[in-house]
Design a protein around this motif. Structure first.
Motif, mmCIF file in Angstrom:
data_model
loop_
_atom_site.group_PDB
_atom_site.id
_atom_site.type_symbol
_atom_site.label_atom_id
_atom_site.label_comp_id
_atom_site.label_asym_id
_atom_site.label_seq_id
_atom_site.Cartn_x
_atom_site.Cartn_y
_atom_site.Cartn_z
ATOM 1 N N ALA A 291 30.082 14.787 54.559
ATOM 2 C CA ALA A 291 29.891 14.187 55.694
ATOM 3 C C ALA A 291 29.506 15.524 56.491
ATOM 4 C CB ALA A 291 30.992 13.773 56.322
ATOM 5 N N LEU A 292 29.803 16.610 56.172
ATOM 6 C CA LEU A 292 29.518 17.752 56.827
ATOM 7 C C LEU A 292 28.163 18.034 56.691
ATOM 8 C CD1 LEU A 292 32.752 20.086 57.116
ATOM 9 C CD2 LEU A 292 31.726 18.670 59.060
ATOM 10 N N VAL A 293 27.793 18.259 55.072
ATOM 11 C CA VAL A 293 26.543 18.778 54.735
ATOM 12 C C VAL A 293 25.473 17.514 54.961
ATOM 13 C CG1 VAL A 293 25.304 19.056 52.651
ATOM 14 C CG2 VAL A 293 27.661 20.106 52.898
ATOM 15 N N ALA A 294 25.902 16.310 54.903
ATOM 16 C CA ALA A 294 24.847 15.274 55.326
ATOM 17 C C ALA A 294 24.365 15.278 56.635
ATOM 18 C CB ALA A 294 25.441 13.937 55.096
ATOM 19 N N LEU B 209 40.750 15.298 49.206
ATOM 20 C CA LEU B 209 40.439 14.948 50.736
ATOM 21 C C LEU B 209 39.347 15.727 51.137
ATOM 22 C CD1 LEU B 209 44.146 14.896 51.684
ATOM 23 C CD2 LEU B 209 42.746 12.939 51.046
ATOM 24 N N ILE B 210 39.281 17.010 50.429
ATOM 25 C CA ILE B 210 38.217 17.892 51.307
ATOM 26 C C ILE B 210 36.808 17.523 50.654
ATOM 27 C CG2 ILE B 210 37.299 20.240 51.161
ATOM 28 C CD1 ILE B 210 40.031 21.128 51.006
ATOM 29 N N ALA B 211 36.680 16.686 49.331
ATOM 30 C CA ALA B 211 35.209 16.318 49.124
ATOM 31 C C ALA B 211 34.561 15.720 50.020
ATOM 32 C CB ALA B 211 35.550 15.896 47.541
ATOM 33 N N PRO B 212 35.167 14.481 50.328
ATOM 34 C CA PRO B 212 34.376 13.603 51.259
ATOM 35 C C PRO B 212 34.075 14.075 52.556
ATOM 36 C CG PRO B 212 36.527 12.807 50.852
ATOM 37 C CD PRO B 212 36.418 13.831 49.928
ATOM 38 N N ALA C 227 28.212 7.809 48.320
ATOM 39 C CA ALA C 227 28.114 9.363 48.205
ATOM 40 C C ALA C 227 29.224 10.103 48.168
ATOM 41 C CB ALA C 227 26.855 9.894 49.488
ATOM 42 N N GLN C 228 30.218 9.662 49.405
ATOM 43 C CA GLN C 228 31.549 10.222 49.421
ATOM 44 C C GLN C 228 32.244 10.031 48.112
ATOM 45 O OE1 GLN C 228 32.340 8.873 53.413
ATOM 46 N NE2 GLN C 228 32.517 11.198 54.204
ATOM 47 N N VAL D 287 31.401 20.171 45.145
ATOM 48 C CA VAL D 287 32.460 20.078 44.252
ATOM 49 C C VAL D 287 33.282 21.387 44.289
ATOM 50 C CG1 VAL D 287 33.174 19.620 41.746
ATOM 51 C CG2 VAL D 287 31.603 18.096 42.963
ATOM 52 N N LEU D 288 32.356 22.467 44.107
ATOM 53 C CA LEU D 288 32.911 23.778 43.911
ATOM 54 C C LEU D 288 33.928 24.239 45.308
ATOM 55 C CD1 LEU D 288 33.236 26.874 42.826
ATOM 56 C CD2 LEU D 288 30.923 27.300 43.502
ATOM 57 N N GLY D 289 33.181 23.904 46.372
ATOM 58 C CA GLY D 289 33.790 24.301 47.640
ATOM 59 C C GLY D 289 35.173 23.407 47.878
ATOM 60 N N SER D 290 34.875 22.166 47.360
ATOM 61 C CA SER D 290 36.192 21.153 47.484
ATOM 62 C C SER D 290 37.533 21.753 46.331
ATOM 63 C CB SER D 290 35.973 19.824 46.814
ATOM 64 O OG SER D 290 34.892 19.181 47.656
ATOM 65 N N LEU D 291 36.908 22.423 45.401
ATOM 66 C CA LEU D 291 38.091 22.677 44.518
ATOM 67 C C LEU D 291 38.773 24.285 44.836
ATOM 68 C CD1 LEU D 291 36.333 22.099 41.060
ATOM 69 C CD2 LEU D 291 38.736 21.143 41.849
#
Length: 247
Positions: free
Chosen positions: A241-244, A234-237, A198-199, A72-76
């Motif tokens: 996917a990348l972290v998963a 848009l960045i959050a999902p 999850a996304q 969430v932090l990275g997305s913001l």
């Protein structure tokens, strides 16, 4: 029928804005400000509920227990960088100003500011919540528009409160509802399936924090440029996917 939920939502926003405008003319400024404060508090409650999706079990199982907050932090942060470079807040305000000139003509600076603020805040509130995303996608998938019908009811009451304070700029936000929800409904039609849980949880949590920004604006605490943060949705999902994939 895909799109019916958005059509109903637009109708409730317009009806609510008309009622609020008619009512607002009969209310003193102090009362209208109090109505806006009350709506800001309710928005803060909705935002907090949505943000709690960061604790969703599906999200933790997919990316690990410590990653959701960082996602969430990275997305913001990333979304804010992208949005500020694209000058989204300025562009949204410019659209509001253009609509004000087209729909209301040339008015004083105070009335112009109220129109633009009503358009921007209403557009953000009506189009950044989790019901907007999930409801529109499900409507496009043919799973029914029940979620958008619920959202329409909430937006109708919110439009009454907003229009009583901000005027016709709230009605203009119906255009944003058509574009955003209509586009998401079309995405649902094309996808043929909803996003993984999850996304969706990551989007919901991120959207909740954006609504906190809207609430702070309504409460006149801080003018956070929420529109600049919209790319975070848009960045959050994508980060999930990348972290998963690395988990």
């Amino acid at each position: 029928m895909p799109g019916i939920g958005t059509a109903v939502n637009v109708a409730t926003v317009l009806v609510g804005a008309i009622l609020g405008r008619l009512l607002g003319n009969r209310l003193p400024v102090r009362t209208r400000d109090l109505v806006t404060d009350a709506l800001g508090l309710v928005t803060l409650l909705i935002a907090g509920t949505s943000a709690m999706a960061v604790l969703d079990s599906d999200l933790s199982a997919r990316v690990g227990d410590s990653a959701p907050m960082l996602i969430v932090l990275g997305s913001l942060v990333l979304g804010g960088i992208v949005g500020s470079l694209l000058r989204l807040e300025v562009r949204v305000e410019s659209v509001g100003g253009w609509l004000q000139r087209r729909l209301a003509g040339e008015t004083g600076s105070v009335e112009r500011h109220r129109f633009i603020e009503g358009f921007v805040v209403s557009s953000l509130l009506f189009c950044t919540g989790p019901l907007t995303i999930l409801g529109s996608l499900n409507d496009g998938l043919g799973n029914g528009a029940d979620q958008l019908f619920l959202k329409s009811t909430l937006d109708g009451f919110a439009a009454i409160a907003f229009a009583a304070s901000f005027g016709w700029g709230v009605a203009a936000s119906a255009i944003t509802v058509v574009v955003v929800q209509g586009g998401l409904t079309l995405v649902g039609v094309l996808l043929g399936d909803v996003l993984p849980d999850a996304q969706l949880a990551a989007i919901t949590a991120t959207g909740g924090l954006l609504l906190v920004g809207v609430a702070l604006r309504l409460l006149r605490i801080r003018e956070i440029p929420v529109a600049d943060l919209l790319p975070a949705l848009l960045i959050a999902p994508t980060l999930v996917a990348l972290v998963a994939a690395l988990h």
